[in-house]
Design a protein around this motif. Sequence first.
Motif: not given
Length: 394
Positions: A186-189, A204-208
């Motif tokens: 699972v990668i967040i560039p 990531t925006g969907e994490v709020s």
Amino acid sequence: MQAKLYYQDAYIQTFSARILKQECDETGNNFVVLNQTAFYPTGGGQPHDTGQIAGRAVHNVEEVNGEIRHYFETPIQQAGSDVSCTIDWDRRFDHMQQHAGQHILSAAFDHLFGYKTVGFHMGAENLTIDLETEELTKEEAAKAEELANQIILENRPIEIKWVTEEELSQYALRKETKVKEDIRLVIIPDFDYNGCGGTHPKATGEVSAVKILDWEKQRKNTRIQFSCGSRVIRKLGEKQNVLLQLTNLLNVPEKDMDKAVIRLLENEKQLTQALEQAKESLLLYEARELAEQDQTVMTKVFENRTIQELQKLARMIVSEHENSLVFFVATDGTRLQLVCAKGKARTENMKKLIGEILPLIKGKGGGNDSFAQGGGEALLTGEQILDKLVTLVN
């Protein structure tokens, strides 16, 4: 992996599948195995999905010996049947928010301070991560939370890649992977690269939001308690309701709440001390009143008095009257409590004396030759016990 639909698309909410088998496990719980499923089984710190299969509620999902079992209260139908399936989306998306939020917060602590995450648990209310550090300051927690929320605000993509063990060297992993094949990254560039089998949103925006709630030392680590996504909004609402109730009760604004509570606690402490002093004065008055009976052996039965009060009364009397014997009994209707005390001029043994009485009421107790206490069942009246004690010393 083709049968695990949650790996193909974490946003699948409904699907059709065929029942391959339907059995009971070793504890008698009914389960079915499908030819494909979007139900995520418990694993990797993430709880299982719930939902419905053929209109029946799925209350647990586990992967056992390579097969994903969906558990029900009662059987559905025979193997080989096609069924419609629905995921509880609110629960699934909550887990996606929490799990991705955990990755972001763990990476933030790693980037800023080199604190590795060595444990993770997702509860129904809060999440916890265990950081490999014995100390954590408020400033460090605030900086990690700020960075995590900045990554969320940037709405970076969350990518999923399947790699081989040989390909792992191409990625700066936050921690070593436990599996050696079918490795899922699972990668967040440019921020986090982590092996994980959980479900995550696409960005990531969907994490709020991420909010750290508390932390405590856990052996040589620090356990962080936090919430993500919709849970943050819900907790804010809950805390706001509590604050509004307190502002009304205490008649102070929110910003002065801590001062008002401190004053309240200080007042309670003062009142408690004053009450204790008043009780001591009353006990002393009561002790003097009992001593004025001018009797060497003082006896009395009390209703609903604590053993501590009886002990204080007895000590007050024998400390002032060296030649006195004090026998007190307290009863509440079902149990008896007994105190025996002597002044220093007396020669009787209180521990031995009470030992003669306690077996008669199936009681237990202890003490020494000067002071003893015990309690038991109300098999005798308080008066009968006092009569026996007086007889023993005469």
